[in-house]
Design an enzyme around this catalytic site. Structure first.
Site, PDB file in Angstrom:
ATOM      1  N   ALA A  12      51.365  10.795 -21.634  1.00 56.74           N
ATOM      2  CA  ALA A  12      50.228  10.711 -20.712  1.00 56.74           C
ATOM      3  C   ALA A  12      49.228  11.855 -20.846  1.00 56.74           C
ATOM      4  O   ALA A  12      48.115  11.762 -20.323  1.00 56.74           O
ATOM      5  CB  ALA A  12      50.738  10.639 -19.274  1.00 56.74           C
ATOM      6  N   ILE A  16      45.062   8.887 -26.346  1.00 58.94           N
ATOM      7  CA  ILE A  16      44.970   7.468 -26.001  1.00 58.94           C
ATOM      8  C   ILE A  16      45.112   7.300 -24.491  1.00 58.94           C
ATOM      9  O   ILE A  16      44.328   6.587 -23.848  1.00 58.94           O
ATOM     10  CB  ILE A  16      46.030   6.639 -26.753  1.00 58.94           C
ATOM     11  CG1 ILE A  16      45.748   6.640 -28.253  1.00 58.94           C
ATOM     12  CG2 ILE A  16      46.062   5.194 -26.231  1.00 58.94           C
ATOM     13  CD1 ILE A  16      46.832   5.985 -29.099  1.00 58.94           C
ATOM     14  N   ALA A  17      46.100   7.985 -23.925  1.00 54.09           N
ATOM     15  CA  ALA A  17      46.321   7.893 -22.482  1.00 54.09           C
ATOM     16  C   ALA A  17      45.100   8.355 -21.697  1.00 54.09           C
ATOM     17  O   ALA A  17      44.780   7.793 -20.645  1.00 54.09           O
ATOM     18  CB  ALA A  17      47.549   8.717 -22.090  1.00 54.09           C
ATOM     19  N   ASP A  42      55.338  12.817 -19.742  1.00 56.59           N
ATOM     20  CA  ASP A  42      55.173  13.544 -21.005  1.00 56.59           C
ATOM     21  C   ASP A  42      56.288  14.568 -21.119  1.00 56.59           C
ATOM     22  O   ASP A  42      57.126  14.692 -20.219  1.00 56.59           O
ATOM     23  CB  ASP A  42      53.782  14.195 -21.106  1.00 56.59           C
ATOM     24  CG  ASP A  42      53.237  14.128 -22.534  1.00 56.59           C
ATOM     25  OD1 ASP A  42      53.973  14.544 -23.464  1.00 56.59           O
ATOM     26  OD2 ASP A  42      52.106  13.662 -22.741  1.00 56.59           O
ATOM     27  N   VAL A 129      52.910   1.059 -27.736  1.00 55.79           N
ATOM     28  CA  VAL A 129      51.703   1.432 -28.486  1.00 55.79           C
ATOM     29  C   VAL A 129      52.033   2.457 -29.563  1.00 55.79           C
ATOM     30  O   VAL A 129      51.498   2.427 -30.664  1.00 55.79           O
ATOM     31  CB  VAL A 129      50.635   1.994 -27.518  1.00 55.79           C
ATOM     32  CG1 VAL A 129      49.396   2.478 -28.275  1.00 55.79           C
ATOM     33  CG2 VAL A 129      50.250   0.946 -26.467  1.00 55.79           C
ATOM     34  N   ASP A 159      44.215  -4.141 -33.993  1.00 59.97           N
ATOM     35  CA  ASP A 159      43.909  -4.789 -35.270  1.00 59.97           C
ATOM     36  C   ASP A 159      43.172  -6.109 -35.037  1.00 59.97           C
ATOM     37  O   ASP A 159      42.225  -6.449 -35.751  1.00 59.97           O
ATOM     38  CB  ASP A 159      45.206  -5.042 -36.045  1.00 59.97           C
ATOM     39  CG  ASP A 159      46.060  -3.797 -36.141  1.00 59.97           C
ATOM     40  OD1 ASP A 159      45.572  -2.801 -36.680  1.00 59.97           O
ATOM     41  OD2 ASP A 159      47.201  -3.829 -35.658  1.00 59.97           O
ATOM     42  N   HIS A 187      52.165  -3.626 -37.405  1.00 62.10           N
ATOM     43  CA  HIS A 187      50.997  -2.764 -37.179  1.00 62.10           C
ATOM     44  C   HIS A 187      51.067  -1.640 -38.212  1.00 62.10           C
ATOM     45  O   HIS A 187      51.462  -0.514 -37.930  1.00 62.10           O
ATOM     46  CB  HIS A 187      50.988  -2.212 -35.762  1.00 62.10           C
ATOM     47  CG  HIS A 187      49.875  -1.231 -35.527  1.00 62.10           C
ATOM     48  ND1 HIS A 187      48.549  -1.566 -35.680  1.00 62.10           N
ATOM     49  CD2 HIS A 187      49.893   0.080 -35.180  1.00 62.10           C
ATOM     50  CE1 HIS A 187      47.797  -0.501 -35.429  1.00 62.10           C
ATOM     51  NE2 HIS A 187      48.600   0.513 -35.128  1.00 62.10           N
TER      52      HIS A 187
END
Length: 333
Positions: A12, A16-17, A42, A129, A159, A187
């Protein structure tokens, strides 16, 4: 207003978070009338940074946020979770072999899977993710046996969004005019971005993307390579990995799980393989899916797979089988 839900974000304090949390708190994912508690997980060394993130959430003054729980404790993070974004993972470092990467992540997702199993709601929706996302999701589900395997998925929506945007750019239309592009497989750079079933709206009429572009060489070469290597291109330009677009894709993925897909639309999502399209069972493989509100998904059936597509599906399936077998071997060490 609805009863508040509890939403977990791991990793977190990361990039990205940082983009994802605002989407969640603002109502872009679970809806403008859905209050929530944010459980932000985290590792202990990141607690100071996470404290700053919590300050920012407070300062956004968003009415849907009923509370924020920053923690390094898995039992606190996953307690009564309704949805979980598993963003945190061990990134690949220079000189690291794939098996080293898998080893580190098997440990992380084993512990988090066990915590989900023990503390989260049994209908929790779990989106992985953090890379290698497909195999991390498989391991996470393995260690959460009381939660249905169908509740676990891995993100190939980034994607999917990249492929959709690439085709829209090629066709000179808005991204909303292109639909039903597919990402098959992992991915990773072996994924298969497939435009052969996609459609585009041109001048008010729907037609196939293949017909509209009329260039098979482009669709089987440049288009595929562009999507496969887009993450690397972002890193080369930005000197950091995709964050804003990854967070947007995670939000898109979970919103579709929550509310379902529109009629006639399918999206790409890595789910446990049931053998559809001759893909080996029991790997997390990205398929085209339709989703009903509440997260019940169906793999789209009956799509024609030509020789080129078959070859591409087999390549990415082979990589996922190898990853799965390596990860399972590490579990028994």
């Amino acid at each position: 207003m609805a009863e508040p839900i509890r939403v977990v974000v791991t990793g977190a304090a990361g990039q990205i978070a940082y983009s994802l949390i605002y989407q969640l708190a603002k109502g872009d994912v679970f809806g403008p009338n859905q209050p929530l508690y944010l459980h932000l997980l985290d590792i202990p060394p990141m607690m100071g940074v996470l404290e700053g993130v919590v300050m920012e959430i407070t300062d956004c003054a968003l009415p849907l946020v009923k509370g924020v729980v920053p923690t390094a404790d898995l039992s606190v993070a996953f307690k009564d979770a309704d949805a979980a974004f598993m963003v945190g993972s061990m990134p690949r470092k220079q000189g690291m072999e794939r098996k080293d990467l898998l080893s580190a992540n098997v440990k992380i997702f084993k512990e988090q899977g066990q915590a989900l199993d023990k503390y989260a709601k049994k209908n929790v929706k779990v989106l992985v993710v953090g890379n290698p996302a497909n195999t991390n999701a498989l391991m996470c589900s393995k260690y959460a046996p009381s939660i249905p395997r169908e509740n676990f998925s891995a993100m190939t929506r980034l994607d999917h969004n990249r492929a959709q945007a690439s085709l829209a750019q090629k066709l000179g239309v808005g991204v909303d005019k292109v639909r039903n592009v597919i990402i098959w497989g992992n991915h990773s750079s072996t994924q298969f971005p497939d435009a052969s079933h996609a459609t585009v709206e041109l001048n008010g009429t729907s037609k196939s993307v293949v017909e509209a572009i009329n260039d098979n060489a482009f669709l089987q070469d440049e288009f595929v390579k562009t999507v496969q290597t887009r993450g690397a291109a972002v890193i080369a330009a930005r000197k950091m990995s995709s964050a804003m677009s990854a967070a947007k894709a995670a939000g898109d993925h979970m919103r579709d799980l929550w509310f379902g897909t529109a009629p006639g639309h399918f999206v790409s999502m890595a789910v446990i393989s049931d053998g559809s399209y001759s893909v080996p069972k029991d790997i997390m493989f990205s398929f085209p899916v339709t989703i009903k509100p509440g997260g019940s998904y169906t793999i789209v059936q009956g799509l024609k797979i030509d020789d080129f597509s078959r070859k591409m599906l087999d390549i990415t399936a082979k990589e996922l089988l190898e990853e799965r077998n390596d990860a399972l071997e590490l579990c028994s060490d």
